[in-house]
Design a protein around this motif. Structure first.
Motif, mmCIF file in Angstrom:
data_model
loop_
_atom_site.group_PDB
_atom_site.id
_atom_site.type_symbol
_atom_site.label_atom_id
_atom_site.label_comp_id
_atom_site.label_asym_id
_atom_site.label_seq_id
_atom_site.Cartn_x
_atom_site.Cartn_y
_atom_site.Cartn_z
ATOM 1 N N CYS A 78 28.709 3.912 -0.501
ATOM 2 C CA CYS A 78 27.733 4.783 0.489
ATOM 3 C C CYS A 78 27.849 3.298 1.575
ATOM 4 O O CYS A 78 27.293 3.263 2.718
ATOM 5 C CB CYS A 78 26.428 4.873 0.378
ATOM 6 S SG CYS A 78 25.401 2.889 -0.179
ATOM 7 N N HIS A 79 28.989 2.289 1.206
ATOM 8 C CA HIS A 79 29.384 0.924 2.508
ATOM 9 C C HIS A 79 30.639 0.859 1.845
ATOM 10 O O HIS A 79 31.214 0.117 1.043
ATOM 11 C CB HIS A 79 28.698 0.676 1.721
ATOM 12 C CG HIS A 79 28.084 -1.203 3.447
ATOM 13 N ND1 HIS A 79 27.679 -1.744 4.041
ATOM 14 C CD2 HIS A 79 29.381 -1.771 3.500
ATOM 15 C CE1 HIS A 79 27.599 -2.721 4.685
ATOM 16 N NE2 HIS A 79 29.104 -2.535 4.748
ATOM 17 N N THR A 80 31.685 1.063 2.574
ATOM 18 C CA THR A 80 33.257 0.952 2.827
ATOM 19 C C THR A 80 33.419 0.202 4.294
ATOM 20 O O THR A 80 32.560 1.341 5.664
ATOM 21 C CB THR A 80 34.310 1.219 1.804
ATOM 22 O OG1 THR A 80 34.768 2.444 3.239
ATOM 23 C CG2 THR A 80 33.770 2.040 0.891
ATOM 24 N N HIS A 81 34.408 -0.321 4.453
ATOM 25 C CA HIS A 81 35.489 -1.045 5.752
ATOM 26 C C HIS A 81 37.060 -0.180 5.502
ATOM 27 O O HIS A 81 37.853 -0.981 5.662
ATOM 28 C CB HIS A 81 35.024 -1.794 6.494
ATOM 29 C CG HIS A 81 34.322 -2.742 6.592
ATOM 30 N ND1 HIS A 81 33.272 -2.944 7.015
ATOM 31 C CD2 HIS A 81 33.221 -3.130 4.972
ATOM 32 C CE1 HIS A 81 31.813 -3.742 7.426
ATOM 33 N NE2 HIS A 81 32.023 -3.609 5.974
ATOM 34 N N ALA A 82 37.016 1.045 5.187
ATOM 35 C CA ALA A 82 38.342 1.542 4.612
ATOM 36 C C ALA A 82 39.091 1.675 5.281
ATOM 37 O O ALA A 82 40.532 1.841 5.517
ATOM 38 C CB ALA A 82 38.253 3.128 3.686
ATOM 39 N N LEU A 239 22.242 -1.533 9.720
ATOM 40 C CA LEU A 239 22.330 -2.505 9.417
ATOM 41 C C LEU A 239 23.223 -3.491 8.507
ATOM 42 O O LEU A 239 22.830 -2.889 7.315
ATOM 43 C CB LEU A 239 21.438 -3.309 9.893
ATOM 44 C CG LEU A 239 20.643 -2.913 11.234
ATOM 45 C CD1 LEU A 239 19.108 -1.998 10.441
ATOM 46 C CD2 LEU A 239 19.870 -3.970 11.420
ATOM 47 N N HIS A 240 24.203 -4.313 9.289
ATOM 48 C CA HIS A 240 24.535 -5.222 7.758
ATOM 49 C C HIS A 240 23.432 -6.783 8.554
ATOM 50 O O HIS A 240 23.434 -7.562 9.456
ATOM 51 C CB HIS A 240 25.830 -6.076 8.407
ATOM 52 C CG HIS A 240 26.914 -5.619 7.759
ATOM 53 N ND1 HIS A 240 27.326 -3.335 8.530
ATOM 54 C CD2 HIS A 240 28.045 -5.210 7.162
ATOM 55 C CE1 HIS A 240 28.448 -3.638 7.754
ATOM 56 N NE2 HIS A 240 28.825 -4.246 7.287
ATOM 57 N N GLY A 241 22.379 -7.075 7.420
ATOM 58 C CA GLY A 241 21.744 -8.029 7.983
ATOM 59 C C GLY A 241 21.336 -9.589 7.277
ATOM 60 O O GLY A 241 21.347 -8.595 5.309
ATOM 61 N N ASP A 262 22.386 -3.494 4.566
ATOM 62 C CA ASP A 262 23.008 -4.125 3.852
ATOM 63 C C ASP A 262 23.850 -5.085 3.436
ATOM 64 O O ASP A 262 23.746 -6.133 4.457
ATOM 65 C CB ASP A 262 24.372 -3.102 4.156
ATOM 66 C CG ASP A 262 23.821 -1.513 3.719
ATOM 67 O OD1 ASP A 262 23.078 -1.153 4.571
ATOM 68 O OD2 ASP A 262 24.737 -0.485 3.867
ATOM 69 N N HIS A 263 23.463 -5.645 2.367
ATOM 70 C CA HIS A 263 23.698 -7.616 1.595
ATOM 71 C C HIS A 263 22.514 -7.681 1.442
ATOM 72 O O HIS A 263 22.287 -7.653 0.169
ATOM 73 C CB HIS A 263 24.268 -8.233 3.381
ATOM 74 C CG HIS A 263 26.112 -7.968 3.380
ATOM 75 N ND1 HIS A 263 26.522 -8.226 2.723
ATOM 76 C CD2 HIS A 263 26.612 -7.491 4.896
ATOM 77 C CE1 HIS A 263 28.369 -8.270 2.760
ATOM 78 N NE2 HIS A 263 28.238 -7.402 4.187
ATOM 79 N N LEU A 264 21.134 -8.314 2.486
ATOM 80 C CA LEU A 264 20.334 -9.114 2.846
ATOM 81 C C LEU A 264 20.360 -10.103 0.657
ATOM 82 O O LEU A 264 19.728 -10.774 0.164
ATOM 83 C CB LEU A 264 19.762 -7.613 1.194
ATOM 84 C CG LEU A 264 19.588 -6.448 2.087
ATOM 85 C CD1 LEU A 264 18.710 -5.700 0.870
ATOM 86 C CD2 LEU A 264 18.511 -7.128 3.300
ATOM 87 N N THR A 313 30.206 -1.396 -2.498
ATOM 88 C CA THR A 313 31.297 -1.620 -2.763
ATOM 89 C C THR A 313 31.704 -2.725 -1.927
ATOM 90 O O THR A 313 31.654 -4.196 -2.279
ATOM 91 C CB THR A 313 32.698 -1.617 -2.858
ATOM 92 O OG1 THR A 313 33.062 -0.634 -1.760
ATOM 93 C CG2 THR A 313 32.462 -0.672 -4.254
ATOM 94 N N ASP A 314 31.396 -2.608 -0.220
ATOM 95 C CA ASP A 314 31.847 -3.265 1.271
ATOM 96 C C ASP A 314 33.462 -3.306 1.252
ATOM 97 O O ASP A 314 33.431 -3.872 1.518
ATOM 98 C CB ASP A 314 31.048 -4.865 0.957
ATOM 99 C CG ASP A 314 30.971 -5.200 1.967
ATOM 100 O OD1 ASP A 314 30.863 -4.516 3.320
ATOM 101 O OD2 ASP A 314 30.532 -6.055 2.176
ATOM 102 N N PHE A 315 34.183 -2.543 0.494
ATOM 103 C CA PHE A 315 35.838 -2.613 0.517
ATOM 104 C C PHE A 315 35.839 -2.763 1.709
ATOM 105 O O PHE A 315 35.556 -1.761 3.144
ATOM 106 C CB PHE A 315 35.944 -1.361 -0.137
ATOM 107 C CG PHE A 315 37.749 -0.816 -0.022
ATOM 108 C CD1 PHE A 315 38.564 -2.232 -0.869
ATOM 109 C CD2 PHE A 315 38.081 0.021 0.457
ATOM 110 C CE1 PHE A 315 39.569 -1.842 -0.500
ATOM 111 C CE2 PHE A 315 39.254 0.039 0.646
ATOM 112 C CZ PHE A 315 40.084 -0.706 -0.052
HETATM 113 FE FE FE Z 1 30.042 -4.484 5.156
#
Ligand code: FE
Ligand code: NIG
Length: 405
Positions: A78-82, A239-241, A262-264, A313-315
């Motif tokens: 649910c979170h990638t920068h592909a 959000l990336h937070g 996302d992150h935390l 992943t945050d790929f």
């Molecule tokens: Fe990200």
């Protein structure tokens, strides 16, 4: 009518119940069936059960031999920068020698170096890149993926990224506020541009909008303006937070009823308690923390407090160059102190919830999409246990066997 019978599985494993997101004790409650089958019909799961209960006269059906294999739901990233061009291998080597991610970013490298490569690539090359990355993900067991724009930061490249993601079957998120590109003097001027020039068309291509709240990126007031406009345009908010610093992204996510934060990694006790009282899902990205040698997010505290959490992943080429959710599950167990069952729920049903697909993705049950991963393992917990191993023996996607080559 197309039908596929996956038979003689050593184990069939799926998150229990029907709700989403799973919190607290329910995160980690699984149904495990030994000596099992899954019957797929027209892209959906038509039935599951023990082999000795398999209906006798099934008629014309393709069969897949599951002996020695474990079936889990197709994984959901649910979170990638592909969608990116180029790589950051030079920066990777510099970081290995002691440079930090934040220093490289402040010096015009980092995200902005991928922006330069992505702007120069052209839409066909971007589409080819997302398609290549989709195949990497599929081989690792990911059958549903989200991907963000955010490496264009001009109108044409942002829209080209969103179209490329859609063409590869990804769930597109407009990360219009990822970094301030060099042609703008400050974040306010760039936010004005993004909202007037890009949002109207991005809203027709994307399902969600995302913003990087961080020193050197966007502050809370800019993020509020960006997200409020995105919400008015019909987008889900993310959000990336709290990746490096706790600037107030958690209260903002709660105020705006965002779907996820996302992150935390930098979230402290108050943020954990606030998230636990909210409907915002915390998306944890331990591969990114590992790749940048940063502290891990407070996963155990979040789950114990009752917060909804997912794992992803945050790929991306800079902070998490991995497409492997099995690796993320291993990191969840070894670094985040989540059990293998909690990790499995976090990369299936809870990740599907973040993408608003929990009614059809993330479980193996009648009516759900027939997306399965067959692991070559005697026990489903090998997903997290066998570190760095390629477990995936086969994938079923919408009731079909896709090419994994
Ligand atoms: Fe990200
Ligand atoms: O989630 N933190 C901001 N964005 C990405 C990194 C993107 C990049 O480094 O290219 C992340 O880690």
């Amino acid at each position: 009518m197309s039908r596929l019978l996956v038979r003689d599985l050593a184990q069939l494993v799926t998150p229990a119940g029907t709700g989403a997101p799973l919190r607290g004790r329910a995160l980690g409650e699984l149904d495990v069936t030994e000596d099992a089958y899954v019957l797929c019909q027209d892209g959906r799961v038509a039935g599951t059960g023990r082999m000795h209960d398999l209906p006798a006269a099934l008629g014309d059906v393709d069969e897949l031999d599951g002996r020695g294999l474990v079936a889990i739901p197709g994984l959901v990233d649910c979170h990638t920068h592909a969608c990116f061009a180029g790589d950051r291998v030079e920066e990777f080597a510099l970081r290995a020698a002691g440079a930090t991610y934040e220093e490289l970013h402040a010096g015009g490298g980092g995200i902005l170096s991928t922006v330069r490569a992505t702007r120069a690539a052209g839409e066909d090359a971007l589409a080819a890149a997302v398609e290549r990355h989709r195949r990497w993900m599929l081989r690792a067991g990911t059958t549903t993926f989200e991907a963000k724009s955010g490496y264009g930061l001009d109108r044409d490249t942002e829209l080209a990224q969103l179209r490329a993601i859609r063409a590869a079957g990804g769930v597109p998120t407009w990360l219009g506020a990822h970094a301030v590109p060099p042609e703008f003097d400050d974040a306010d001027a760039y936010t004005d541009f993004a909202l007037t020039e890009v949002l109207p068309q991005a809203a027709a291509l994307a399902e969600a909008a995302d913003v990087f709240v961080e020193r050197g990126a966007f502050g809370v007031d800019q993020a509020r303006r960006y997200l409020a406009a995105a919400r008015d345009a019909g987008l889900t908010l993310r959000l990336h937070g709290d990746q490096f610093s706790e600037l107030g992204a958690v209260p903002l996510a709660i105020e705006l009823r965002a779907r996820s934060i996302d992150h935390l990694e930098a979230t402290t006790t108050d943020g954990v308690a606030a998230l636990a009282r909210s409907d915002v899902t915390g998306v944890l990205l331990p591969a990114s923390a590992l790749f940048l040698d940063r502290p891990m997010p407070p996963a155990r505290a979040l789950v114990d407090a009752g917060a909804a959490v997912a794992l992803a992943t945050d790929f991306n080429p800079g902070s998490a160059f991995t497409e492997s959710l099995p690796l993320v599950c291993s990191l969840a167990a070894t670094q985040l102190h989540l059990g293998p069952a909690e990790a499995l729920c976090a990369v299936t049903v809870n990740a599907a919830h973040v993408l608003d697909r929990a009614d059809r993705k993330g479980r193996i049950a009648p009516g759900y999409d027939a997306d399965l991963v067959l692991l070559d393992a005697p026990d489903w917990r090998y997903l997290a246990y066998h570190l760095g191993h390629d477990h995936v023996a086969a994938v079923v996607l919408g009731g079909e066997r896709p090419e994994l080559g």
